[in-house]
Design an enzyme around this catalytic site. Structure first.
Site, PDB file in Angstrom:
ATOM      1  CG  ASP A  23     -67.806 -65.021  19.516  1.00  0.00           C
ATOM      2  OD1 ASP A  23     -66.734 -64.595  19.981  1.00  0.00           O
ATOM      3  OD2 ASP A  23     -68.383 -64.481  18.550  1.00  0.00           O
ATOM      4  CE  LYS A  87     -61.428 -61.817  22.055  1.00  0.00           C
ATOM      5  NZ  LYS A  87     -62.467 -62.226  21.085  1.00  0.00           N
ATOM      6  CD  GLU A 187     -62.201 -64.532  18.072  1.00  0.00           C
ATOM      7  OE1 GLU A 187     -61.921 -63.694  17.192  1.00  0.00           O
ATOM      8  OE2 GLU A 187     -62.240 -64.265  19.281  1.00  0.00           O
ATOM      9  CG  ASP A 211     -63.805 -61.205  12.981  1.00  0.00           C
ATOM     10  OD1 ASP A 211     -64.636 -60.283  13.080  1.00  0.00           O
ATOM     11  OD2 ASP A 211     -63.590 -62.026  13.895  1.00  0.00           O
TER      12      ASP A 211
END
Ligand code: AMP
Length: 618
Positions: A23, A87, A187, A211
Site C-alpha cells: 500500500d 503520491k 485500493e 476511505d
C-alpha cells in the site's frame, strides 16, 4: 538470480516466491504478505511492532537519504528538503497542482506548465517517480530484512481514480526500486479482497468503500461479479482528512489557551506542539468520552461532543461525496450490499456512525483501517502466485504492447498484466507539413527504447490528405481479443482513412524469453529513464529548431539584424547540443532560444492583433 516464471496462458507465476502486497500511501506506506503457515494476510512489522512507514523522504546535507519515521522528524525543521505526499504529484503537471502549490513546503518546479512536475532539493531535481521509488526501495529493504529473503515481486495499490499516466508512473517507480510490479490494484478493490468479498465465483455484490486517511478522502462504489471488480464511480476530496480534524482542534485549543491565530502561525514550535496535542486528543476521543490534559500547568478538558461539533461540517462534506458517488453510479442507498471502512480517520466513532447511518447498515470495521489495503494487496498477490486455486484468474498480457514514437521511444498502449480482452487507443499526429504517410511500428516489451524491445509488426498508414504538421488526428487503437490476438488499427479521423494489422504477440516467445525481458527492464530501469528524458529533450529541440527556422524565414522584416544574429547563434548552439549535449544542456539551450525569440514573437502577435482591429469598424 531470481527466476520469474510466468505462465503465458494464465499469467500466473509458476514458482513459489514470496510476492508482497504494497500500500503506497500518501501519508503512510506498508507491506503485507500471506503468512506461509496460517495462509492469512498479515502486515510486516519491525521489532517495535510498527508496520506503517511514513511516506516521507529526507535529503541530508551530505547526500544522505532517509525514508520513514526518521525523515518525518525533519518535516518542520527542514521543510525544503523533506518531501511528503509525493503520491499527490504522480503523473501530474504543474498546471494540475498549481491551486494547491502552498500545500507543498518544498519546491515544485514549474518551468514548463505542460510537462510533468519535478521537485527541487538543493541543486538536484527529482521526478515523483524517483521519489516514490525511494519509498518503495525502503519498503523492499524492510521486507527483506523481516522475511530474511529477497523480495523482487510486488502488487502495488493505487486510488481507483488514478488515470493511466498515474498508474504507469507507479509501475515505473516500482521498476526503479528493483521490483517487478505484477499488478496495479485499486485500493478499494484491495480493501474488499481483505474482507473476503469477491472471493466467491458466484457472488454479485455492490460495495461502497469509504476511505478517510490523514489528508485525503475517497469514496468508491464497486460492483463485484464472478470475481471481477468494476469501479462504478468514485468521488472524494483530495485535500480532506484527519489532518483537518487536527487543525480544527488546534484552533479550538488556541482559543482556549488565549493565543491569537497569527501567534500560532508564526511560532513554529508552538504550532508543532499544539499539533501533537491535538492529534493525541483526537485519538483518545476515539476511545473515551472526555480528554483531560495539562497545558502550562493548568488542567483542561475536551469532550467528545465538542470534537464532534467541530468536525461535523467536514464529515457532512464526505457524506455529500457519498451521495454524489451513488448518483453517478445511478444507484440507490438500498442497493449497496456492503460498506467498508478504510483509513486511520475512520477510527473516529462519529465518522463511523455517520457513514453507517447514511448507508443504513453496519459497516465493515473489523480489520485495522490502516492495514486493510495492504492486506488486500497481499491477497491479490497470492492469487497471482497461483496459490489460491479457487479463485478465477483472468488471462493477462505478459508484456507491454506499444508503438514507436519520435526518437525511437516506446509508447505503451496496453501495459503488461492487463486483463484480456483489452482495448486501448491514443491519438497521434504528423511531424511535417503535408506528410501523407505515417509509419506505425508495433513493439512488445518493457524497455523505454523500442530498439531494446521486440518488434511485432509494422505498417504505413498512407493517403493522409495534405495538412500542416500537427493537424491530422491519427487514432491508433490496440485490441487484444480473448484468444490473445492483437489487432492494431490506425485511422486518420479528419479524412476517415484507415488501415489495420493482426499479430499474435506470444508467437515464438518462450517463458524464458519473457522472463529475460522483464529482468532486463528492471536492471536497466535507471539508465532507461535517463535515455527517455534525453530523447524527449532532443525531440523537443528538433521541433523548436524547425518552427524557429520557419518563423524567421517567414517574418524576416520583423527581426532586427541583431535579433536575427542572436537567434541564429542560439539555433547553432542548440543544433550542436542535440547530437552531443546532455539533457540539461539541451534544456538550457531551448530556454535560451525561447528567451531570445519571445520579444519579437510577442511583437508580431501585437501587430497581428492591431492589424485585425484596424480592419474592423467599431
Ligand atoms: P492514514 O492516512 O490512513 O494512515 O490515516 C492517518 C490518519 O488517521 C491521521 O490523520 C491520524 O491522525 C488518524 N488516526 C490514527 N489513529 C486514529 C484514532 N485512533 N482515532 C482517530 N484518528 C486516528
Amino acid at each position: 538470480m531470481a527466476k520469474i516464471g510466468i505462465n503465458i496462458a494464465t499469467g500466473s507465476l509458476q514458482q513459489q516466491e514470496m510476492i508482497v502486497g504494497i500500500d503506497l500511501g500518501t501519508t503512510n506506506s506498508l507491506v503485507a504478505i500471506i503468512h506461509p503457515e496460517s495462509k492469512k494476510p498479515v502486515v510486516l512489522k519491525e521489532f517495535d511492532g510498527n508496520a506503517l512507514v511514513p511516506s516521507v523522504i529526507h535529503f541530508g546535507e551530505a547526500g544522505t537519504v532517509t525514508v520513514g519515521d526518521e525523515a518525518r522528524q525533519y518535516l518542520i525543521s527542514e521543510p525544503h528538503n523533506t518531501i511528503f505526499s509525493a503520491k499527490r504529484l504522480m503523473g501530474k503537471s504543474y498546471n494540475d497542482v498549481r491551486d494547491h502549490a502552498s500545500y507543498f513546503t518544498y519546491k515544485v518546479i514549474d518551468d514548463n506548465t505542460e510537462s510533468l512536475v519535478k521537485v527541487q532539493v538543493g541543486d538536484r531535481f527529482y521526478s515523483p517517480i524517483e521519489l516514490s521509488s525511494l519509498i518503495l526501495k525502503e519498503l523492499k529493504k524492510r521486507a527483506e530484512h523481516i522475511l530474511k529473503t529477497q523480495v523482487t515481486k510486488a502488487v502495488i495499490t493505487v486510488p481507483a481514480y488514478f488515470n493511466d499516466a498515474q498508474r504507469q508512473a507507479t509501475r515505473d517507480a516500482g521498476k526503479l526500486a528493483g521490483l517487478d510490479v505484477l499488478r496495479i490494484v485499486n485500493e478499494p478493490t484491495a480493501a474488499s479482497l481483505a474482507y473476503g468479498l469477491g472471493m466467491s465465483k458466484e457472488e454479485t455484490k455492490t460495495v461502497a468503500v469509504y476511505d478517510l486517511g490523514g489528508g485525503t478522502f475517497d469514496i468508491s462504489i464497486l460492483r463485484i461479479t464472478n470475481g471481477i471488480f468494476e469501479v462504478l464511480s468514485t468521488n472524494g476530496d483530495t485535500y480532506l482528512g484527519g489532518d483537518d480534524f487536527d487543525h480544527l482542534l488546534i484552533r479550538h485549543l488556541a482559543e482556549k489557551f488565549g493565543y491569537t491565530a497569527s501567534a500560532i502561525m508564526s511560532d513554529k514550535s508552538l504550532f508543532s506542539h499544539l499539533r501533537q496535542v491535538a492529534e493525541k486528543i483526537k485519538k483518545e476521543l476515539s476511545e473515551k468520552d472526555e480528554f483531560t490534559g495539562i497545558w502550562m500547568e493548568k488542567v483542561f478538558k475536551v469532550s467528545r461532543k465538542t470534537f464532534e461539533d467541530l468536525i461535523q461540517p467536514l464529515v457532512d462534506k464526505t457524506i455529500q461525496c457519498c451521495k454524489n458517488a451513488l448518483a453517478d453510479a445511478q444507484l440507490d442507498i438500498s442497493q449497496i450490499d456492503e460498506v467498508i471502512m478504510v483509513g486511520g480517520s475512520t477510527r473516529t466513532p462519529f465518522v463511523k456512525a455517520s457513514v453507517s447511518k447514511f448507508f443504513n447498515k453496519p459497516v465493515h470495521d473489523a480489520l485495522n483501517p490502516d492495514e486493510v489495503v495492504a492486506l488486500g494487496a497481499a491477497v491479490q498477490a497470492d492469487i497471482l502466485a497461483g496459490n489460491n486455486k479457487d479463485f478465477l484468474l483472468l488471462d493477462i498480457t505478459p508484456l507491454s504492447l506499444g508503438i514507436e514514437t519520435m526518437g525511437g521511444l516506446m509508447d505503451v498502449l496496453i501495459p503488461r498484466n492487463s486483463k484480456i480482452p483489452a482495448k486501448a487507443g491514443r491519438q497521434y499526429t504528423t511531424q511535417k507539413d503535408g506528410q501523407s504517410g505515417m509509419r506505425i511500428s508495433v513493439y512488445q516489451g518493457e524497455r523505454d527504447l523500442v530498439r531494446d524491445n521486440r518488434k511485432l509488426a509494422g505498417f504505413t498508414l498512407s493517403g493522409i490528405p495534405a495538412m500542416p504538421a500537427g493537424l491530422p488526428k491519427v487514432e491508433i487503437s490496440f485490441l487484444v481479443n480473448a484468444d490473445g490476438i492483437l489487432v492494431v488499427k490506425a485511422k486518420e479521423l479528419r479524412s476517415g482513412i484507415e488501415q489495420s494489422v493482426e499479430v499474435k504477440p506470444q508467437y515464438g516467445l518462450t517463458d524464458e524469453q519473457v522472463e529475460k525481458m522483464l529482468l532486463d527492464s528492471i536492471t536497466h530501469a535507471k539508465e532507461d529513464m535517463h535515455t527517455r528524458a534525453l530523447v524527449e529533450a532532443q525531440t523537443e529541440a528538433k521541433i523548436l529548431l524547425d518552427t524557429t527556422h520557419q518563423f524567421i524565414d517567414k517574418n524576416r522584416s520583423f527581426l532586427s539584424a541583431g535579433e536575427r544574429e542572436q537567434t541564429l547563434g542560439a539555433m547553432n548552439l542548440l543544433q550542436k547540443l542535440v547530437d552531443t549535449g546532455s539533457k540539461d544542456e539541451i534544456q538550457t539551450a531551448i530556454e535560451q532560444l525561447n528567451e531570445i525569440s519571445r520579444p519579437y514573437a510577442e511583437r508580431l502577435m501585437d501587430h497581428a492583433i492591431s492589424t485585425a482591429m484596424k480592419g474592423k469598424k467599431v
